[in-house]
Design a protein around this motif. Sequence first.
Motif, PDB file in Angstrom:
ATOM      1  N   ILE A 248       0.765  -1.104   0.149  1.00  0.00           N
ATOM      2  CA  ILE A 248      -0.013  -0.140  -0.015  1.00  0.00           C
ATOM      3  C   ILE A 248       0.801   1.354   0.012  1.00  0.00           C
ATOM      4  CG2 ILE A 248      -1.451   1.324   1.425  1.00  0.00           C
ATOM      5  CD1 ILE A 248      -2.738  -1.324   2.310  1.00  0.00           C
ATOM      6  N   GLU A 249       1.944   1.314   0.860  1.00  0.00           N
ATOM      7  CA  GLU A 249       2.731   2.450   1.038  1.00  0.00           C
ATOM      8  C   GLU A 249       3.505   2.470  -0.378  1.00  0.00           C
ATOM      9  OE1 GLU A 249       5.268   1.542   4.332  1.00  0.00           O
ATOM     10  OE2 GLU A 249       3.551   2.233   5.657  1.00  0.00           O
ATOM     11  N   ALA A 250       3.714   1.531  -1.151  1.00  0.00           N
ATOM     12  CA  ALA A 250       4.490   1.675  -2.319  1.00  0.00           C
ATOM     13  C   ALA A 250       3.666   2.223  -3.220  1.00  0.00           C
ATOM     14  CB  ALA A 250       5.150   0.385  -2.665  1.00  0.00           C
ATOM     15  N   GLY A 251       2.484   1.811  -3.384  1.00  0.00           N
ATOM     16  CA  GLY A 251       1.448   2.311  -4.482  1.00  0.00           C
ATOM     17  C   GLY A 251       1.298   3.838  -4.016  1.00  0.00           C
ATOM     18  N   CYS A 252       1.229   4.099  -2.872  1.00  0.00           N
ATOM     19  CA  CYS A 252       0.725   5.512  -2.403  1.00  0.00           C
ATOM     20  C   CYS A 252       2.229   6.374  -3.080  1.00  0.00           C
ATOM     21  CB  CYS A 252       0.642   5.645  -0.897  1.00  0.00           C
ATOM     22  SG  CYS A 252       0.449   7.325  -0.442  1.00  0.00           S
ATOM     23  N   ARG A 253       3.307   5.997  -2.750  1.00  0.00           N
ATOM     24  CA  ARG A 253       4.289   6.635  -3.247  1.00  0.00           C
ATOM     25  C   ARG A 253       4.361   6.857  -4.724  1.00  0.00           C
ATOM     26  NH1 ARG A 253       7.333   3.229   0.445  1.00  0.00           N
ATOM     27  NH2 ARG A 253       7.232   4.229   2.385  1.00  0.00           N
ATOM     28  N   ALA A 254       4.181   5.664  -5.480  1.00  0.00           N
ATOM     29  CA  ALA A 254       4.185   5.695  -6.971  1.00  0.00           C
ATOM     30  C   ALA A 254       3.321   6.702  -7.476  1.00  0.00           C
ATOM     31  CB  ALA A 254       4.007   4.211  -7.321  1.00  0.00           C
ATOM     32  N   GLY A 255       1.881   6.661  -6.893  1.00  0.00           N
ATOM     33  CA  GLY A 255       0.974   7.462  -7.145  1.00  0.00           C
ATOM     34  C   GLY A 255       1.199   8.871  -7.075  1.00  0.00           C
ATOM     35  N   GLN A 256       1.843   9.131  -5.941  1.00  0.00           N
ATOM     36  CA  GLN A 256       2.309  10.592  -5.635  1.00  0.00           C
ATOM     37  C   GLN A 256       3.374  11.153  -6.793  1.00  0.00           C
ATOM     38  OE1 GLN A 256       3.878  10.110  -1.856  1.00  0.00           O
ATOM     39  NE2 GLN A 256       2.078  11.206  -0.671  1.00  0.00           N
ATOM     40  N   ILE A 257       4.292  10.084  -6.996  1.00  0.00           N
ATOM     41  CA  ILE A 257       5.419  10.547  -7.987  1.00  0.00           C
ATOM     42  C   ILE A 257       4.900  10.688  -9.467  1.00  0.00           C
ATOM     43  CG2 ILE A 257       7.565   9.720  -9.192  1.00  0.00           C
ATOM     44  CD1 ILE A 257       7.940   8.465  -6.546  1.00  0.00           C
ATOM     45  N   ARG A 258       4.038   9.712  -9.675  1.00  0.00           N
ATOM     46  CA  ARG A 258       3.204  10.094 -11.188  1.00  0.00           C
ATOM     47  C   ARG A 258       2.544  11.203 -11.123  1.00  0.00           C
ATOM     48  NH1 ARG A 258       0.725   4.606 -10.442  1.00  0.00           N
ATOM     49  NH2 ARG A 258       2.113   3.415 -10.643  1.00  0.00           N
ATOM     50  N   PHE A 259       1.714  11.729 -10.172  1.00  0.00           N
ATOM     51  CA  PHE A 259       1.172  12.897 -10.106  1.00  0.00           C
ATOM     52  C   PHE A 259       1.882  14.123 -10.500  1.00  0.00           C
ATOM     53  CE2 PHE A 259      -1.674  16.314  -8.334  1.00  0.00           C
ATOM     54  CZ  PHE A 259      -2.627  16.377  -9.069  1.00  0.00           C
TER      55      PHE A 259
ATOM     56  N   PRO B 246       0.592  15.920 -13.631  1.00  0.00           N
ATOM     57  CA  PRO B 246      -0.754  16.059 -13.058  1.00  0.00           C
ATOM     58  C   PRO B 246      -1.989  15.848 -13.993  1.00  0.00           C
ATOM     59  CG  PRO B 246       0.434  18.031 -13.222  1.00  0.00           C
ATOM     60  CD  PRO B 246       1.199  16.819 -13.777  1.00  0.00           C
ATOM     61  N   SER B 247      -2.139  14.643 -14.489  1.00  0.00           N
ATOM     62  CA  SER B 247      -3.342  14.367 -15.299  1.00  0.00           C
ATOM     63  C   SER B 247      -4.693  13.756 -14.419  1.00  0.00           C
ATOM     64  CB  SER B 247      -2.919  13.345 -16.533  1.00  0.00           C
ATOM     65  OG  SER B 247      -2.638  11.964 -15.776  1.00  0.00           O
ATOM     66  N   ASP B 248      -5.819  13.853 -15.137  1.00  0.00           N
ATOM     67  CA  ASP B 248      -7.001  13.058 -14.417  1.00  0.00           C
ATOM     68  C   ASP B 248      -6.613  11.754 -13.849  1.00  0.00           C
ATOM     69  OD1 ASP B 248      -8.056  15.519 -14.462  1.00  0.00           O
ATOM     70  OD2 ASP B 248      -9.111  15.242 -16.458  1.00  0.00           O
ATOM     71  N   ASP B 249      -5.931  10.983 -15.056  1.00  0.00           N
ATOM     72  CA  ASP B 249      -5.779   9.628 -14.774  1.00  0.00           C
ATOM     73  C   ASP B 249      -4.928   9.321 -13.493  1.00  0.00           C
ATOM     74  OD1 ASP B 249      -7.374   8.427 -16.692  1.00  0.00           O
ATOM     75  OD2 ASP B 249      -5.681   8.170 -17.979  1.00  0.00           O
ATOM     76  N   HIS B 250      -3.766  10.108 -13.275  1.00  0.00           N
ATOM     77  CA  HIS B 250      -3.128  10.076 -12.224  1.00  0.00           C
ATOM     78  C   HIS B 250      -3.529  10.657 -11.166  1.00  0.00           C
ATOM     79  CE1 HIS B 250       0.808   9.979 -14.924  1.00  0.00           C
ATOM     80  NE2 HIS B 250       0.249   8.790 -14.896  1.00  0.00           N
ATOM     81  N   ARG B 251      -4.417  11.588 -11.260  1.00  0.00           N
ATOM     82  CA  ARG B 251      -5.247  12.104 -10.026  1.00  0.00           C
ATOM     83  C   ARG B 251      -6.251  10.931  -9.469  1.00  0.00           C
ATOM     84  NH1 ARG B 251      -6.087  17.349  -9.020  1.00  0.00           N
ATOM     85  NH2 ARG B 251      -5.553  18.046 -10.954  1.00  0.00           N
ATOM     86  N   ARG B 252      -6.708  10.186 -10.336  1.00  0.00           N
ATOM     87  CA  ARG B 252      -7.838   9.260 -10.130  1.00  0.00           C
ATOM     88  C   ARG B 252      -6.941   7.906  -9.324  1.00  0.00           C
ATOM     89  NH1 ARG B 252     -10.918   9.851 -13.893  1.00  0.00           N
ATOM     90  NH2 ARG B 252      -9.466   9.137 -15.549  1.00  0.00           N
ATOM     91  N   GLN B 253      -5.890   7.671  -9.918  1.00  0.00           N
ATOM     92  CA  GLN B 253      -5.071   6.745  -9.351  1.00  0.00           C
ATOM     93  C   GLN B 253      -4.819   7.080  -7.778  1.00  0.00           C
ATOM     94  OE1 GLN B 253      -1.692   5.949 -11.968  1.00  0.00           O
ATOM     95  NE2 GLN B 253      -2.943   4.815 -13.237  1.00  0.00           N
ATOM     96  N   LEU B 254      -4.275   8.312  -7.770  1.00  0.00           N
ATOM     97  CA  LEU B 254      -3.656   8.761  -6.337  1.00  0.00           C
ATOM     98  C   LEU B 254      -5.059   8.756  -5.460  1.00  0.00           C
ATOM     99  CD1 LEU B 254      -1.367   9.939  -4.860  1.00  0.00           C
ATOM    100  CD2 LEU B 254      -2.006  12.058  -5.577  1.00  0.00           C
ATOM    101  N   THR B 255      -6.318   9.247  -5.905  1.00  0.00           N
ATOM    102  CA  THR B 255      -7.376   9.042  -5.103  1.00  0.00           C
ATOM    103  C   THR B 255      -7.914   7.762  -4.592  1.00  0.00           C
ATOM    104  OG1 THR B 255      -8.170  11.055  -6.336  1.00  0.00           O
ATOM    105  CG2 THR B 255     -10.088   9.815  -5.163  1.00  0.00           C
ATOM    106  N   ASP B 256      -7.462   6.643  -5.715  1.00  0.00           N
ATOM    107  CA  ASP B 256      -7.903   5.422  -5.310  1.00  0.00           C
ATOM    108  C   ASP B 256      -6.911   4.864  -4.077  1.00  0.00           C
ATOM    109  OD1 ASP B 256      -9.979   5.398  -7.054  1.00  0.00           O
ATOM    110  OD2 ASP B 256      -8.591   4.395  -8.669  1.00  0.00           O
TER     111      ASP B 256
END
Length: 122
Positions: free
Chosen positions: A85-96, A100-110
Amino acid sequence: MPIDFQTFVAIFATLLVFLTGVVLSYDALEFTSYRIILPQWVGLLLAAVTFFTVAVDQILRGFIRVEEIQRQAEEAERAARRARIEAGCRAGQIRFQLEPSDDHRRQLTDVLALLEEYRQAL
Protein backbone atom coordinates in the motif's frame (compact mmCIF):
# COMPACT_ATOMS: atom_id res chain seq x y z
CA MET A 1 0.47 -13.70 37.98
CA PRO A 2 -1.77 -16.73 37.40
CA ILE A 3 -0.12 -19.89 36.13
CA ASP A 4 -1.39 -21.16 32.78
CA PHE A 5 -2.31 -24.78 32.09
CA GLN A 6 0.76 -25.55 29.97
CA THR A 7 3.11 -24.27 32.70
CA PHE A 8 1.25 -26.32 35.31
CA VAL A 9 1.58 -29.46 33.16
CA ALA A 10 5.30 -28.79 32.63
CA ILE A 11 5.93 -28.39 36.38
CA PHE A 12 3.82 -31.46 37.16
CA ALA A 13 5.68 -33.52 34.55
CA THR A 14 9.04 -32.46 36.01
CA LEU A 15 7.96 -33.50 39.49
CA LEU A 16 6.68 -36.83 38.18
CA VAL A 17 10.00 -37.50 36.40
CA PHE A 18 11.82 -36.89 39.68
CA LEU A 19 9.43 -39.10 41.69
CA THR A 20 9.57 -41.84 39.07
CA GLY A 21 13.36 -41.85 39.29
CA VAL A 22 13.20 -42.18 43.07
CA VAL A 23 10.51 -44.86 43.11
CA LEU A 24 12.19 -46.97 40.41
CA SER A 25 15.59 -46.72 42.14
CA TYR A 26 14.53 -48.00 45.56
CA ASP A 27 12.55 -50.94 46.93
CA ALA A 28 11.79 -49.01 50.09
CA LEU A 29 12.18 -45.53 51.48
CA GLU A 30 13.43 -45.35 55.07
CA PHE A 31 12.83 -42.36 57.24
CA THR A 32 13.81 -41.92 60.89
CA SER A 33 10.64 -43.38 62.35
CA TYR A 34 9.04 -45.37 59.53
CA ARG A 35 9.67 -47.27 56.31
CA ILE A 36 7.69 -47.14 53.07
CA ILE A 37 7.86 -50.27 50.95
CA LEU A 38 7.58 -49.55 47.23
CA PRO A 39 6.21 -52.47 45.20
CA GLN A 40 7.40 -52.71 41.60
CA TRP A 41 3.92 -52.05 40.21
CA VAL A 42 3.87 -48.62 41.90
CA GLY A 43 7.00 -47.61 40.04
CA LEU A 44 5.67 -48.93 36.75
CA LEU A 45 2.34 -47.16 37.24
CA LEU A 46 4.11 -43.93 38.11
CA ALA A 47 6.32 -44.33 35.02
CA ALA A 48 3.21 -44.72 32.83
CA VAL A 49 1.57 -41.63 34.34
CA THR A 50 4.84 -39.73 33.89
CA PHE A 51 5.08 -40.77 30.25
CA PHE A 52 1.50 -39.65 29.62
CA THR A 53 2.09 -36.30 31.36
CA VAL A 54 5.32 -35.65 29.45
CA ALA A 55 3.50 -36.49 26.18
CA VAL A 56 0.71 -34.03 27.03
CA ASP A 57 3.33 -31.41 27.89
CA GLN A 58 5.04 -31.88 24.51
CA ILE A 59 1.72 -31.70 22.66
CA LEU A 60 0.85 -28.44 24.45
CA ARG A 61 4.29 -27.04 23.60
CA GLY A 62 3.66 -27.99 19.97
CA PHE A 63 0.34 -26.13 19.97
CA ILE A 64 2.04 -23.06 21.40
CA ARG A 65 4.72 -23.24 18.69
CA VAL A 66 2.06 -23.56 15.96
CA GLU A 67 0.17 -20.56 17.36
CA GLU A 68 3.40 -18.52 17.45
CA ILE A 69 4.22 -19.46 13.85
CA GLN A 70 0.70 -18.49 12.78
CA ARG A 71 1.01 -15.14 14.58
CA GLN A 72 4.35 -14.48 12.87
CA ALA A 73 2.90 -15.41 9.47
CA GLU A 74 -0.08 -13.09 10.03
CA GLU A 75 2.23 -10.26 11.08
CA ALA A 76 4.43 -10.83 8.02
CA GLU A 77 1.33 -10.78 5.81
CA ARG A 78 0.15 -7.50 7.39
CA ALA A 79 3.62 -5.98 6.97
CA ALA A 80 3.76 -7.04 3.31
CA ARG A 81 0.31 -5.59 2.66
CA ARG A 82 1.29 -2.35 4.41
CA ALA A 83 4.45 -2.16 2.29
CA ARG A 84 2.47 -2.74 -0.93
CA ILE A 85 0.00 0.00 0.00
CA GLU A 86 2.78 2.42 0.91
CA ALA A 87 4.64 1.64 -2.34
CA GLY A 88 1.44 2.23 -4.32
CA CYS A 89 0.92 5.54 -2.54
CA ARG A 90 4.47 6.69 -3.26
CA ALA A 91 4.21 5.62 -6.91
CA GLY A 92 0.88 7.45 -7.27
CA GLN A 93 2.32 10.59 -5.72
CA ILE A 94 5.35 10.52 -8.01
CA ARG A 95 3.21 9.92 -11.11
CA PHE A 96 0.94 12.80 -10.19
CA GLN A 97 3.89 15.12 -9.47
CA LEU A 98 5.50 14.23 -12.79
CA GLU A 99 2.30 14.54 -14.78
CA PRO A 100 -0.77 15.91 -12.96
CA SER A 101 -3.30 14.30 -15.32
CA ASP A 102 -6.85 13.17 -14.49
CA ASP A 103 -5.78 9.49 -14.71
CA HIS A 104 -2.99 10.03 -12.21
CA ARG A 105 -5.30 12.08 -9.98
CA ARG A 106 -7.81 9.18 -10.07
CA GLN A 107 -5.06 6.65 -9.24
CA LEU A 108 -3.88 8.80 -6.35
CA THR A 109 -7.47 9.12 -5.11
CA ASP A 110 -7.85 5.31 -5.27
CA VAL A 111 -4.63 4.82 -3.32
CA LEU A 112 -5.71 7.33 -0.71
CA ALA A 113 -9.07 5.55 -0.37
CA LEU A 114 -7.18 2.27 0.10
CA LEU A 115 -4.98 3.88 2.75
CA GLU A 116 -8.04 5.20 4.56
CA GLU A 117 -9.69 1.78 4.44
CA TYR A 118 -6.50 0.16 5.76
CA ARG A 119 -6.22 2.72 8.56
CA GLN A 120 -9.80 2.03 9.64
CA ALA A 121 -9.16 -1.73 9.61
CA LEU A 122 -6.39 -1.33 12.18
